[in-house]
Design a protein around this motif. Structure first.
Motif, PDB file in Angstrom:
ATOM      1  N   ILE A 165       0.976  -1.207   0.073  1.00 34.48           N
ATOM      2  CA  ILE A 165      -0.177   0.146   0.016  1.00 34.48           C
ATOM      3  C   ILE A 165       0.914   1.132  -0.153  1.00 34.48           C
ATOM      4  N   ALA A 166       0.516   2.181  -0.819  1.00 32.65           N
ATOM      5  CA  ALA A 166       1.041   3.513  -1.049  1.00 32.65           C
ATOM      6  C   ALA A 166       2.524   3.290  -1.758  1.00 32.65           C
ATOM      7  N   GLY A 167       2.957   1.861  -2.190  1.00 36.43           N
ATOM      8  CA  GLY A 167       3.943   1.818  -2.965  1.00 36.43           C
ATOM      9  C   GLY A 167       3.873   2.273  -4.402  1.00 36.43           C
TER      10      GLY A 167
ATOM     11  N   PRO B  69      -4.333   3.299  -1.192  1.00 32.99           N
ATOM     12  CA  PRO B  69      -4.838   2.734   0.190  1.00 32.99           C
ATOM     13  C   PRO B  69      -6.538   2.668   0.091  1.00 32.99           C
ATOM     14  N   PRO B  70      -6.956   1.718   0.672  1.00 34.09           N
ATOM     15  CA  PRO B  70      -8.191   1.344   0.939  1.00 34.09           C
ATOM     16  C   PRO B  70      -8.951   2.551   1.728  1.00 34.09           C
ATOM     17  N   SER B  71     -10.223   2.757   1.658  1.00 37.31           N
ATOM     18  CA  SER B  71     -10.984   3.722   2.279  1.00 37.31           C
ATOM     19  C   SER B  71     -10.890   3.466   3.816  1.00 37.31           C
ATOM     20  N   GLY B  72     -10.583   4.579   4.591  1.00 34.39           N
ATOM     21  CA  GLY B  72     -10.357   4.293   5.934  1.00 34.39           C
ATOM     22  C   GLY B  72      -9.002   3.978   6.491  1.00 34.39           C
ATOM     23  N   TYR B  73      -8.284   3.712   5.447  1.00 33.45           N
ATOM     24  CA  TYR B  73      -6.852   3.265   5.890  1.00 33.45           C
ATOM     25  C   TYR B  73      -5.834   4.476   6.662  1.00 33.45           C
ATOM     26  N   ALA B  74      -6.055   5.513   6.367  1.00 34.00           N
ATOM     27  CA  ALA B  74      -5.324   6.622   7.133  1.00 34.00           C
ATOM     28  C   ALA B  74      -5.807   6.650   8.662  1.00 34.00           C
ATOM     29  N   GLU B  75      -7.164   6.459   8.940  1.00 33.88           N
ATOM     30  CA  GLU B  75      -7.789   6.656  10.230  1.00 33.88           C
ATOM     31  C   GLU B  75      -7.214   5.359  10.882  1.00 33.88           C
TER      32      GLU B  75
END
Length: 234
Positions: free
Chosen positions: A155-157, A185-191
């Protein structure tokens, strides 16, 4: 080496819109061969055969030997126009290829191993930033596409042009640091990441407070000791 296809053509001595319309009514498509410091040749091609070649895909990166009255001309299509309503070919421009010629082409990007990408397995999505790559290639070694292996992207690569191996003699006309593919990233990944980072800190707070409590208990025990000794004297 690129596969060379064949097309049969007939000479088209007359130029102009009227002559072109007459060719189309006869089931043929007007075309022109130019380049290699030679005079242009006006030709016509069978409509059904040409349409089949175009619909097969990769038409603009395919090298052709055009058979014109027994003489072959090695060419590559540079441009073609289609009827906006019925989508059949109206005209084709072919570039004549001389010995050892190098040409600029735009080839598509094909992705490999997307299903094994760690980022995809964790819910990420493949984002193709650049769908085609501009190249300079020998006429006899034009790649039909470039392969990009994204099997190790998390993810984010991201994958860049410099990460791809080009065929021998082929040169990229785009910067090596150009981004080709990313894993979104999928939805909500940052949180989720913020919550995961905050969890250890929150768990460490009670442990820090536990030390004074233990110390206070020890101090209380020390204060009671003299009182116990006083009772013994009595």
């Amino acid at each position: 080496m690129a596969t060379v296809k064949e097309l049969k053509a007939t000479a088209r001595p007359k130029a102009g819109k009227g002559a072109a319309r007459a060719e189309r009514r006869a089931g043929r498509v007007p075309a022109v061969i130019y380049g290699d410091n030679k005079s242009p040749l006006t030709i016509s091609l069978d409509d059904a055969e040409l349409r089949q070649r175009i619909q097969a895909g990769r038409f603009l990166t395919t090298v052709f030997d055009i058979d014109l009255e027994g003489k072959k001309h090695r060419v590559i299509p540079r441009d073609f126009s289609l009827d906006p309503v019925r989508d059949f070919p109206l005209h084709v421009d072919f570039l004549r290829l001389g010995q050892g010629a190098k040409i600029r082409v735009s080839v598509p990007l094909h992705l490999l191993n997307g299903e094994t990408s760690p980022g995809v397995k964790r819910g990420g999505a493949v984002n193709i930033v650049t769908h085609t790559i501009e190249l300079e290639a020998p006429a006899d070694n034009i790649p039909q596409y470039l392969e990009a292996d994204i099997g190790k992207l998390d993810i984010a690569g991201s994958l860049h042009l410099g990460d791809i191996k080009l065929p021998t003699g082929v040169k990229a006309l785009t910067r090596e640091d150009a981004t080709l593919v990313t894993i979104v990233p999928p939805s909500g990944y940052a949180e989720e990441q913020k919550a995961a980072a905050a969890a250890p800190a929150a768990g460490a707070a009670p442990a820090a407070g536990a030390a004074p409590a233990a110390g206070a208990a020890a101090a209380g025990g020390a204060a009671k000791a003299p009182a116990a000794g006083g009772d013994k004297k009595k």
